[in-house]
Design a protein around this motif. Structure first.
Motif, PDB file in Angstrom:
ATOM      1  N   THR A 183       4.876   9.496   0.945  1.00 14.16           N
ATOM      2  CA  THR A 183       5.566   8.552   0.055  1.00 14.16           C
ATOM      3  C   THR A 183       7.036   8.329   0.412  1.00 14.16           C
ATOM      4  O   THR A 183       7.620   7.353  -0.019  1.00 14.16           O
ATOM      5  CB  THR A 183       5.467   8.998  -1.411  1.00 14.16           C
ATOM      6  OG1 THR A 183       6.025  10.305  -1.545  1.00 14.16           O
ATOM      7  CG2 THR A 183       4.029   8.974  -1.886  1.00 14.16           C
TER       8      THR A 183
ATOM      9  N   GLN B 146      -9.987   3.282  -3.830  1.00 12.32           N
ATOM     10  CA  GLN B 146      -9.323   4.588  -3.844  1.00 12.32           C
ATOM     11  C   GLN B 146      -7.877   4.538  -3.355  1.00 12.32           C
ATOM     12  O   GLN B 146      -7.208   5.557  -3.315  1.00 12.32           O
ATOM     13  CB  GLN B 146     -10.130   5.585  -3.009  1.00 12.32           C
ATOM     14  CG  GLN B 146     -11.525   5.813  -3.532  1.00 12.32           C
ATOM     15  CD  GLN B 146     -11.540   6.292  -4.974  1.00 12.32           C
ATOM     16  OE1 GLN B 146     -10.782   7.172  -5.351  1.00 12.32           O
ATOM     17  NE2 GLN B 146     -12.405   5.693  -5.782  1.00 12.32           N
ATOM     18  N   GLN B 147      -7.398   3.387  -2.981  1.00 12.71           N
ATOM     19  CA  GLN B 147      -6.039   3.234  -2.443  1.00 12.71           C
ATOM     20  C   GLN B 147      -5.033   3.100  -3.587  1.00 12.71           C
ATOM     21  O   GLN B 147      -5.278   2.397  -4.555  1.00 12.71           O
ATOM     22  CB  GLN B 147      -5.970   2.003  -1.537  1.00 12.71           C
ATOM     23  CG  GLN B 147      -4.593   1.675  -1.000  1.00 12.71           C
ATOM     24  CD  GLN B 147      -4.059   2.723  -0.038  1.00 12.71           C
ATOM     25  OE1 GLN B 147      -4.763   3.193   0.835  1.00 12.71           O
ATOM     26  NE2 GLN B 147      -2.812   3.094  -0.213  1.00 12.71           N
ATOM     27  N   THR B 148      -3.897   3.761  -3.446  1.00 12.82           N
ATOM     28  CA  THR B 148      -2.792   3.595  -4.388  1.00 12.82           C
ATOM     29  C   THR B 148      -1.868   2.529  -3.828  1.00 12.82           C
ATOM     30  O   THR B 148      -1.613   2.480  -2.626  1.00 12.82           O
ATOM     31  CB  THR B 148      -2.034   4.924  -4.580  1.00 12.82           C
ATOM     32  OG1 THR B 148      -2.952   5.909  -5.047  1.00 12.82           O
ATOM     33  CG2 THR B 148      -0.890   4.773  -5.563  1.00 12.82           C
ATOM     34  N   TYR B 149      -1.363   1.685  -4.714  1.00 17.33           N
ATOM     35  CA  TYR B 149      -0.444   0.600  -4.342  1.00 17.33           C
ATOM     36  C   TYR B 149       0.808   0.721  -5.186  1.00 17.33           C
ATOM     37  O   TYR B 149       0.821   1.443  -6.197  1.00 17.33           O
ATOM     38  CB  TYR B 149      -1.088  -0.767  -4.619  1.00 17.33           C
ATOM     39  CG  TYR B 149      -2.311  -1.041  -3.799  1.00 17.33           C
ATOM     40  CD1 TYR B 149      -2.226  -1.725  -2.590  1.00 17.33           C
ATOM     41  CD2 TYR B 149      -3.572  -0.629  -4.227  1.00 17.33           C
ATOM     42  CE1 TYR B 149      -3.360  -1.985  -1.832  1.00 17.33           C
ATOM     43  CE2 TYR B 149      -4.699  -0.880  -3.477  1.00 17.33           C
ATOM     44  CZ  TYR B 149      -4.583  -1.551  -2.286  1.00 17.33           C
ATOM     45  OH  TYR B 149      -5.697  -1.806  -1.535  1.00 17.33           O
ATOM     46  N   PHE B 150       1.839   0.017  -4.775  1.00 19.61           N
ATOM     47  CA  PHE B 150       3.006  -0.090  -5.639  1.00 19.61           C
ATOM     48  C   PHE B 150       3.521  -1.518  -5.613  1.00 19.61           C
ATOM     49  O   PHE B 150       3.413  -2.221  -4.626  1.00 19.61           O
ATOM     50  CB  PHE B 150       4.096   0.929  -5.302  1.00 19.61           C
ATOM     51  CG  PHE B 150       4.753   0.792  -3.956  1.00 19.61           C
ATOM     52  CD1 PHE B 150       5.983   0.156  -3.823  1.00 19.61           C
ATOM     53  CD2 PHE B 150       4.167   1.333  -2.819  1.00 19.61           C
ATOM     54  CE1 PHE B 150       6.597   0.058  -2.584  1.00 19.61           C
ATOM     55  CE2 PHE B 150       4.773   1.241  -1.587  1.00 19.61           C
ATOM     56  CZ  PHE B 150       6.000   0.592  -1.460  1.00 19.61           C
TER      57      PHE B 150
ATOM     58  N   ARG C  69       0.866  -1.179   0.000  1.00 17.72           N
ATOM     59  CA  ARG C  69       0.000   0.000   0.000  1.00 17.72           C
ATOM     60  C   ARG C  69       0.903   1.230   0.000  1.00 17.72           C
ATOM     61  O   ARG C  69       1.884   1.286   0.730  1.00 17.72           O
ATOM     62  CB  ARG C  69      -0.861   0.047   1.252  1.00 17.72           C
ATOM     63  CG  ARG C  69      -1.964  -0.955   1.262  1.00 17.72           C
ATOM     64  CD  ARG C  69      -2.726  -0.888   2.597  1.00 17.72           C
ATOM     65  NE  ARG C  69      -4.006  -1.500   2.435  1.00 17.72           N
ATOM     66  CZ  ARG C  69      -5.150  -0.845   2.341  1.00 17.72           C
ATOM     67  NH1 ARG C  69      -5.172   0.459   2.455  1.00 17.72           N
ATOM     68  NH2 ARG C  69      -6.272  -1.483   2.159  1.00 17.72           N
ATOM     69  N   MET C  70       0.545   2.211  -0.805  1.00 15.42           N
ATOM     70  CA  MET C  70       1.304   3.454  -0.838  1.00 15.42           C
ATOM     71  C   MET C  70       0.895   4.290   0.372  1.00 15.42           C
ATOM     72  O   MET C  70      -0.292   4.582   0.551  1.00 15.42           O
ATOM     73  CB  MET C  70       1.023   4.227  -2.125  1.00 15.42           C
ATOM     74  CG  MET C  70       1.802   5.515  -2.239  1.00 15.42           C
ATOM     75  SD  MET C  70       3.577   5.270  -2.474  1.00 15.42           S
ATOM     76  CE  MET C  70       3.623   4.818  -4.193  1.00 15.42           C
TER      77      MET C  70
ATOM     78  N   ILE D 178       3.705   1.868  -9.824  1.00 16.99           N
ATOM     79  CA  ILE D 178       2.575   2.362  -9.041  1.00 16.99           C
ATOM     80  C   ILE D 178       1.275   2.071  -9.785  1.00 16.99           C
ATOM     81  O   ILE D 178       1.192   2.235 -11.012  1.00 16.99           O
ATOM     82  CB  ILE D 178       2.728   3.876  -8.791  1.00 16.99           C
ATOM     83  CG1 ILE D 178       4.024   4.118  -7.994  1.00 16.99           C
ATOM     84  CG2 ILE D 178       1.520   4.451  -8.073  1.00 16.99           C
ATOM     85  CD1 ILE D 178       4.433   5.563  -7.887  1.00 16.99           C
TER      86      ILE D 178
ATOM     87  N   LYS E 237      -3.335   1.954  -9.214  1.00 14.29           N
ATOM     88  CA  LYS E 237      -4.517   2.284  -8.404  1.00 14.29           C
ATOM     89  C   LYS E 237      -5.702   1.561  -9.005  1.00 14.29           C
ATOM     90  O   LYS E 237      -5.804   1.441 -10.230  1.00 14.29           O
ATOM     91  CB  LYS E 237      -4.739   3.785  -8.417  1.00 14.29           C
ATOM     92  CG  LYS E 237      -5.775   4.286  -7.472  1.00 14.29           C
ATOM     93  CD  LYS E 237      -5.789   5.808  -7.458  1.00 14.29           C
ATOM     94  CE  LYS E 237      -6.698   6.308  -6.372  1.00 14.29           C
ATOM     95  NZ  LYS E 237      -6.640   7.752  -6.238  1.00 14.29           N
TER      96      LYS E 237
END
Length: 141
Positions: free
Chosen positions: A72, A103-107, A67-68, A138, A140
């Motif tokens: 950052t 709505q979560q950004t991941y990498f 999870r981002m 990255i 989303k």
């Protein structure tokens, strides 16, 4: 000192001659309506070797999803997203234990163990021996 110069030149030329390019082109894409992540581009020999171990920890030595964080700069401190890795026709599929949030950004981080492996790579990149080279992709939902 001058008598060692030919030996140094010989060693440097040997290191540069044995250097091989193993640049990978890793790509990720969501599948199953965003419930899983498809990962392609790894060397099939590496994928097949790691797939012999069913534990997620073996996969996380090569690749992992995170999870981002809001900050950052803290991304190196995040725990890996738990889940299951499967392989089919040299394509890795990661299915998280908990569904990806909309709505979560991941990498996705993957490690390139061949980068910096030669003396020439270390000199060019000014890396320290033993330093891990990784790339973050990255995404989303």
């Amino acid at each position: 000192m001058k008598k060692y110069l030919p030996v140094c030149f010989l060693l440097m030329s040997l290191f540069s001659c044995t250097e091989t390019s193993t640049k990978t082109s890793v790509t990720i894409s969501p599948i199953n309506n965003g419930k899983a992540l498809q990962i392609t581009g790894f060397d099939p020999a590496i994928i097949n070797e790691i797939s012999r171990d069913s534990s997620a920890k073996a996969w996380e030595t090569l690749m992992a999803v995170y999870r981002m964080p809001a900050d950052t700069s803290m991304r190196n401190l995040q725990p890996a997203q738990p889940g299951r890795y499967t392989v089919h026709n040299n394509i890795v599929v990661f299915t998280p234990d908990t569904a990806f949030s909309a709505q979560q950004t991941y990498f996705f981080r993957y490690y390139d163990f061949s980068a910096g492996g030669t003396l020439t790579d270390l000199i060019k990149s000014r890396s320290k021996p033993g330093t891990l080279h990784y790339t973050d992709l990255i995404f989303k939902q």
